[in-house]
Design a protein around this motif. Structure first.
Motif, PDB file in Angstrom:
ATOM      1  N   LYS A 156      -5.722   1.780  15.701  1.00  0.00           N
ATOM      2  CA  LYS A 156      -5.892   0.516  14.990  1.00  0.00           C
ATOM      3  C   LYS A 156      -6.964   0.620  13.908  1.00  0.00           C
ATOM      4  O   LYS A 156      -6.924  -0.115  12.916  1.00  0.00           O
ATOM      5  CB  LYS A 156      -6.250  -0.585  15.991  1.00  0.00           C
ATOM      6  N   GLN A 159      -5.180   1.872  10.910  1.00  0.00           N
ATOM      7  CA  GLN A 159      -4.328   0.806  10.365  1.00  0.00           C
ATOM      8  C   GLN A 159      -5.164  -0.233   9.627  1.00  0.00           C
ATOM      9  O   GLN A 159      -4.781  -0.706   8.552  1.00  0.00           O
ATOM     10  CB  GLN A 159      -3.545   0.156  11.498  1.00  0.00           C
ATOM     11  N   ALA A 160      -6.323  -0.580  10.183  1.00  0.00           N
ATOM     12  CA  ALA A 160      -7.189  -1.562   9.526  1.00  0.00           C
ATOM     13  C   ALA A 160      -7.686  -1.030   8.193  1.00  0.00           C
ATOM     14  O   ALA A 160      -7.750  -1.762   7.188  1.00  0.00           O
ATOM     15  CB  ALA A 160      -8.372  -1.900  10.429  1.00  0.00           C
ATOM     16  N   SER A 161      -8.030   0.251   8.148  1.00  0.00           N
ATOM     17  CA  SER A 161      -8.500   0.847   6.900  1.00  0.00           C
ATOM     18  C   SER A 161      -7.415   0.830   5.835  1.00  0.00           C
ATOM     19  O   SER A 161      -7.685   0.487   4.668  1.00  0.00           O
ATOM     20  CB  SER A 161      -8.956   2.283   7.160  1.00  0.00           C
ATOM     21  N   ARG A 162      -6.203   1.163   6.230  1.00  0.00           N
ATOM     22  CA  ARG A 162      -5.110   1.162   5.250  1.00  0.00           C
ATOM     23  C   ARG A 162      -4.766  -0.247   4.798  1.00  0.00           C
ATOM     24  O   ARG A 162      -4.445  -0.475   3.627  1.00  0.00           O
ATOM     25  CB  ARG A 162      -3.873   1.832   5.856  1.00  0.00           C
ATOM     26  N   ASN A 163      -4.838  -1.204   5.724  1.00  0.00           N
ATOM     27  CA  ASN A 163      -4.539  -2.592   5.361  1.00  0.00           C
ATOM     28  C   ASN A 163      -5.571  -3.170   4.404  1.00  0.00           C
ATOM     29  O   ASN A 163      -5.272  -4.082   3.619  1.00  0.00           O
ATOM     30  CB  ASN A 163      -4.470  -3.460   6.618  1.00  0.00           C
ATOM     31  N   LEU A 164      -6.788  -2.625   4.450  1.00  0.00           N
ATOM     32  CA  LEU A 164      -7.839  -3.101   3.551  1.00  0.00           C
ATOM     33  C   LEU A 164      -7.794  -2.412   2.190  1.00  0.00           C
ATOM     34  O   LEU A 164      -8.654  -2.646   1.344  1.00  0.00           O
ATOM     35  CB  LEU A 164      -9.209  -2.888   4.194  1.00  0.00           C
ATOM     36  N   THR A 171      -9.283   7.121   4.099  1.00  0.00           N
ATOM     37  CA  THR A 171      -9.229   6.822   5.529  1.00  0.00           C
ATOM     38  C   THR A 171      -9.554   8.059   6.350  1.00  0.00           C
ATOM     39  O   THR A 171     -10.283   8.002   7.345  1.00  0.00           O
ATOM     40  CB  THR A 171      -7.842   6.295   5.913  1.00  0.00           C
TER      41      THR A 171
END
Length: 258
Positions: A156, A159-164, A171
């Protein structure tokens, strides 16, 4: 029961370590052949070790080869571990098993294979040939340690890094690598030690231009039983223990901070 288990562990540790410590008294013998000191102690063999151009050259060559091997093996092993961690398919475990083959195949078989392959490539008896061979042997160890660290990494966070809006490279550099740093450092340490101590492959693919410390120790035992070999063994043991202790202290400090 716990005391018995601890006692058994200490007995096993002593069984594995004590034979190597025999080199310490032998290195202090005043005689010119391998023997235990009976008529006093002498540092003449350590003096010979650190003043002989041949021994110093072997230390220098081993340091270059081991450091280069650790760098390349750490890079390749880390990339392979992250790639296999991201790609979950029925073929990923087959690829992992293939990458771990250098740990399974006996070193004498690997040495003969390297010798046969390096001749047409012109890599025999060269720094590049030894570094490449040691890198192939050490990369699986990095793969194992980094994979163990990735097993405890929370996907996660990626995923959070990519979503930001972070790129894959960002990442990897800012999220994944800091989280798996203990595994990467452990892999680098093991790769360095493997290359520093390796002798079987070295005997096959090095002749005169590359003369690592383990090979000079081998020749010292085979040709004239020079106690300087024991002094070199003591130095190797000390370097290994210092490296392991440094890694353990670094890991403990990081654990306290977290």
């Amino acid at each position: 029961m716990q005391r018995i288990t601890k006692g058994g562990a200490w007995v096993l540790l002593a069984f594995l370590v004590l034979p190597a410590l025999v080199a310490i008294p032998v290195s202090l013998t005043p005689k010119r052949f391998l023997s235990f000191p009976k008529d006093g102690l002498s540092l003449r063999h350590f003096e010979n070790l650190f003043t002989s151009p041949e021994w110093l050259s072997s230390f220098y060559q081993s340091a270059i080869i081991a450091t280069s091997t650790a760098a390349f093996a750490t890079m390749l092993g880390t990339l392979a571990a992250v790639g296999l961690w991201r790609v979950t398919s029925k073929y990923s475990e087959l690829v992992r098993a293939f990458l771990l083959l250098p740990l399974i195949i006996p070193q004498i078989i690997s040495a003969m294979a390297f010798y046969r392959m390096w001749i047409p490539l012109g890599l025999l008896d060269s720094y590049a040939g030894l570094i490449l061979a040691h890198t192939i042997l050490a990369t699986p160890m990095v793969l194992i340690t980094v994979s163990a660290s990735l097993a405890n990494f929370d996907p996660k966070l990626e995923q959070a890094s990519r979503n930001l809006g972070a790129s894959a490279a960002t990442t990897m550099r800012c999220v994944i690598l800091p989280s798996i740093k203990p595994g990467v450092m452990a892999g680098a340490l093991f790769a360095f030690i493997l290359s520093w101590d390796e002798i079987v492959v070295t005997l096959f693919i090095s002749k005169f231009n590359t003369y690592t410390l383990p090979r000079r120790m081998w020749n010292g035992i085979r040709e004239n039983t020079d106690p300087t070999v024991a002094a070199a063994a003591v130095v190797l043991i000390a370097i290994t223990l210092i490296a392991i202790a440094g890694f353990a202290l670094s890991a403990r400090r990081k654990a306290r901070k977290t």
